[in-house]
Scaffold this motif. Structure first.
Motif, PDB file in Angstrom:
ATOM      1  N   SER A  31       0.821  -1.210   0.000  1.00 32.85           N
ATOM      2  CA  SER A  31       0.000   0.000   0.000  1.00 32.85           C
ATOM      3  C   SER A  31       0.856   1.262   0.000  1.00 32.85           C
ATOM      4  O   SER A  31       0.401   2.329  -0.422  1.00 32.85           O
ATOM      5  CB  SER A  31      -0.950   0.010   1.208  1.00 32.85           C
ATOM      6  N   SER A  32       2.099   1.138   0.471  1.00 31.51           N
ATOM      7  CA  SER A  32       2.982   2.305   0.472  1.00 31.51           C
ATOM      8  C   SER A  32       3.354   2.730  -0.946  1.00 31.51           C
ATOM      9  O   SER A  32       3.871   3.836  -1.149  1.00 31.51           O
ATOM     10  CB  SER A  32       4.258   1.992   1.258  1.00 31.51           C
ATOM     11  N   VAL A  34       1.145   2.977  -3.485  1.00 32.55           N
ATOM     12  CA  VAL A  34       0.009   3.564  -4.185  1.00 32.55           C
ATOM     13  C   VAL A  34      -0.532   4.741  -3.378  1.00 32.55           C
ATOM     14  O   VAL A  34      -0.199   4.926  -2.210  1.00 32.55           O
ATOM     15  CB  VAL A  34      -1.110   2.523  -4.407  1.00 32.55           C
ATOM     16  N   THR A  35      -1.361   5.547  -4.005  1.00 34.29           N
ATOM     17  CA  THR A  35      -2.004   6.652  -3.309  1.00 34.29           C
ATOM     18  C   THR A  35      -3.148   6.110  -2.452  1.00 34.29           C
ATOM     19  O   THR A  35      -3.671   5.019  -2.722  1.00 34.29           O
ATOM     20  CB  THR A  35      -2.565   7.668  -4.308  1.00 34.29           C
ATOM     21  N   PRO A  36      -3.564   6.856  -1.410  1.00 31.87           N
ATOM     22  CA  PRO A  36      -4.699   6.393  -0.595  1.00 31.87           C
ATOM     23  C   PRO A  36      -5.949   6.109  -1.424  1.00 31.87           C
ATOM     24  O   PRO A  36      -6.742   5.222  -1.082  1.00 31.87           O
ATOM     25  CB  PRO A  36      -4.918   7.558   0.379  1.00 31.87           C
ATOM     26  N   GLU A  37      -6.117   6.852  -2.523  1.00 30.02           N
ATOM     27  CA  GLU A  37      -7.287   6.640  -3.369  1.00 30.02           C
ATOM     28  C   GLU A  37      -7.258   5.286  -4.065  1.00 30.02           C
ATOM     29  O   GLU A  37      -8.283   4.758  -4.492  1.00 30.02           O
ATOM     30  CB  GLU A  37      -7.385   7.749  -4.418  1.00 30.02           C
ATOM     31  N   ASP A  38      -6.039   4.732  -4.201  1.00 33.90           N
ATOM     32  CA  ASP A  38      -5.894   3.453  -4.902  1.00 33.90           C
ATOM     33  C   ASP A  38      -5.683   2.277  -3.959  1.00 33.90           C
ATOM     34  O   ASP A  38      -5.382   1.165  -4.401  1.00 33.90           O
ATOM     35  CB  ASP A  38      -4.716   3.526  -5.878  1.00 33.90           C
ATOM     36  N   ASP A  39      -5.823   2.512  -2.660  1.00 31.36           N
ATOM     37  CA  ASP A  39      -5.642   1.433  -1.684  1.00 31.36           C
ATOM     38  C   ASP A  39      -6.506   0.222  -1.990  1.00 31.36           C
ATOM     39  O   ASP A  39      -6.118  -0.919  -1.724  1.00 31.36           O
ATOM     40  CB  ASP A  39      -5.980   1.932  -0.272  1.00 31.36           C
ATOM     41  N   HIS A 184      -0.409  -1.583 -12.107  1.00 30.97           N
ATOM     42  CA  HIS A 184      -0.502  -0.304 -11.403  1.00 30.97           C
ATOM     43  C   HIS A 184       0.730  -0.056 -10.541  1.00 30.97           C
ATOM     44  O   HIS A 184       1.255   1.072 -10.501  1.00 30.97           O
ATOM     45  CB  HIS A 184      -1.759  -0.276 -10.530  1.00 30.97           C
ATOM     46  N   ARG A 188       3.369   3.177 -11.077  1.00 37.05           N
ATOM     47  CA  ARG A 188       3.574   4.188 -10.044  1.00 37.05           C
ATOM     48  C   ARG A 188       5.056   4.459  -9.768  1.00 37.05           C
ATOM     49  O   ARG A 188       5.396   5.419  -9.087  1.00 37.05           O
ATOM     50  CB  ARG A 188       2.901   3.731  -8.737  1.00 37.05           C
TER      51      ARG A 188
END
Length: 234
Positions: A31-32, A34-39, A184, A188
């Motif tokens: 998760s680190s 990706v953005t919070p929106e892509d969690d 993804h 990133r």
């Protein structure tokens, strides 16, 4: 554990290998990237809840009294140590190349906080992940690949990289939409070119420790040692 030359020998470094068996470790670690929106791409792939990952990170991985270290043995006795840097209010992951026994730590990359990356090209990632002679720490190739993935950054990542990362995700517990997640995660990452200078592999990434012309670039001798330790095995 001890990493001489890291500068934080007084901190409580612990062997992180046992964390890899926790069902929340991989989705939390990835998760680190990706953005919070892509969690949701990560949590859905691993069938977990985002709130559980946040709690796991705060309770287990961000403990200031226990800094998890993941050791990946390489040839010639070198090793890569992935370290959770857990000084309160300064949390990130350091990727270090060390000589045998955690000596002479050289920072490959820092991910999170004050980011300094990339630290690995795609061929180097494959070499480090696939090294089969490791006798310590994390030995499974798929786990090694995912641990090193945040330090990757390469303009010339091949098309087959998505399938390779997807296979690693599946091996480490992901299920649904692994191809989408793999693509993804790779998208990133930074994409600077790499080049060879007098037999040394260097990056043109602005914030890379392996950019000899950058403000954070390591010394020529250190850059050569890193390049040699991570070179493809012929």
């Amino acid at each position: 554990m001890r990493i001489a030359g890291y500068g934080y020998e007084q901190e409580p470094l612990i062997d992180g290998a046992a964390f890899l068996d926790d069902p929340l470790f991989w989705p939390t670690y990835l998760s680190s990237m990706v953005t919070p929106e892509d969690d949701s791409l990560v949590t859905e792939a691993f069938g977990v809840e985002a709130d559980d990952c946040y709690e796991y990170y705060a309770r287990r991985l961000r403990d200031p009294d226990a800094w998890p270290v993941f050791q990946l043995g390489l040839r010639d006795g070198h090793e890569v140590n992935v370290v959770y840097f857990n000084v309160p209010r300064e949390y990130f992951c350091d990727f270090l190349l060390c000589r045998p026994g955690g000596e002479h730590a050289l920072r490959l990359a820092t991910v999170g906080g004050h980011e300094m990356r990339p630290g690995l090209s795609w061929p180097e990632l494959g070499t480090a992940a696939g090294f089969s002679g490791a006798s310590l720490g994390v030995v499974a190739p798929n786990a090694r690949l995912l641990l090193l993935l945040p330090a990757l950054g390469d303009r010339d990542v091949p098309t087959e990289a998505t399938a390779r990362v997807a296979a690693a995700l599946t091996s480490c517990g992901a299920g649904a939409k692994v191809d989408e997640l793999a693509a993804h995660l790779l998208e990133r990452l930074p994409r600077p070119p790499w080049r060879n200078v007098d037999g040394v592999r260097v990056s043109d990434g602005r914030y890379s420790m392996r950019n000899p012309d950058g403000g954070a670039g390591l010394s020529p001798a250190d850059l050569r040692e890193i390049s040699t330790a991570l070179a493809e095995i012929s």
